[in-house]
Design a protein around this motif. Sequence first.
Motif, short mmCIF file in Angstrom:
data_model
loop_
_atom_site.label_atom_id
_atom_site.label_comp_id
_atom_site.label_asym_id
_atom_site.label_seq_id
_atom_site.Cartn_x
_atom_site.Cartn_y
_atom_site.Cartn_z
N HIS A 120 1.02 -1.54 0.23
CA HIS A 120 0.28 0.14 0.02
C HIS A 120 1.35 1.36 -0.31
CE1 HIS A 120 0.99 -0.28 4.96
NE2 HIS A 120 0.27 -1.45 4.08
N HIS A 122 1.65 3.18 -2.62
CA HIS A 122 1.01 4.28 -3.76
C HIS A 122 -0.07 3.80 -3.85
CE1 HIS A 122 5.55 4.31 -4.96
NE2 HIS A 122 5.52 3.34 -5.44
N GLU A 123 -0.92 4.86 -3.78
CA GLU A 123 -2.90 5.07 -3.89
C GLU A 123 -2.97 3.58 -4.60
OE1 GLU A 123 -5.88 5.62 -2.29
OE2 GLU A 123 -4.27 6.68 -2.13
N ASP A 124 -2.99 3.64 -5.64
CA ASP A 124 -3.51 2.29 -6.54
C ASP A 124 -3.14 0.56 -6.33
OD1 ASP A 124 -0.47 2.61 -7.00
OD2 ASP A 124 -1.00 1.44 -9.15
N GLU A 125 -1.84 0.57 -5.62
CA GLU A 125 -2.22 -0.29 -4.86
C GLU A 125 -2.58 -0.47 -3.09
OE1 GLU A 125 2.19 -0.23 -4.13
OE2 GLU A 125 3.27 -1.10 -6.17
N ARG A 126 -2.68 0.62 -2.74
CA ARG A 126 -3.10 0.76 -1.71
C ARG A 126 -5.13 0.32 -1.65
NH1 ARG A 126 -6.73 3.35 1.88
NH2 ARG A 126 -6.06 4.36 4.49
#
Length: 151
Positions: A120, A122-126
Amino acid sequence: MPTAYRAVDTDQLEALVDLAFTRWHLHPDTEVSIAVVDETRMAELHEQWLDLPGATDVMSFPMDELREGTPDNPSLGVLGDVVLCPPVAERQAAAAGHSTQDELCLLTTHSLLHLLGHDHAHEDERARMFTAQRSLLEEFLGRDAPVETMT
């Protein structure tokens, strides 16, 4: 025995892991261990492995770097180790307004996702990780997932 340790329902955590293995297509013979430690031991692990002071709620130690499988090709191997610290989980649960066991389910699910390579940072991963986490917990608990206590 401290209240936080009495709150650890190992049967429920085992059932949660079983559901996670099914949903994320991990072979039933895949191995994962879950340890429950006190704050002193968790602080030692936190310092040793992450060079950070103090106890934390959960730590994940991946082994075979498994990823989610598919229905036709489930992943098989040693997923790794999950280390939970119930006293820290108890404080986080109280602050978030849910039970210690809900917090332990949240932390276990979060850790399993880390073992499967999710992050998490980076925002897309998070967003992907927390959506998967919420989905599994809501299916398992049959209600809204507990409020996330980690960022």
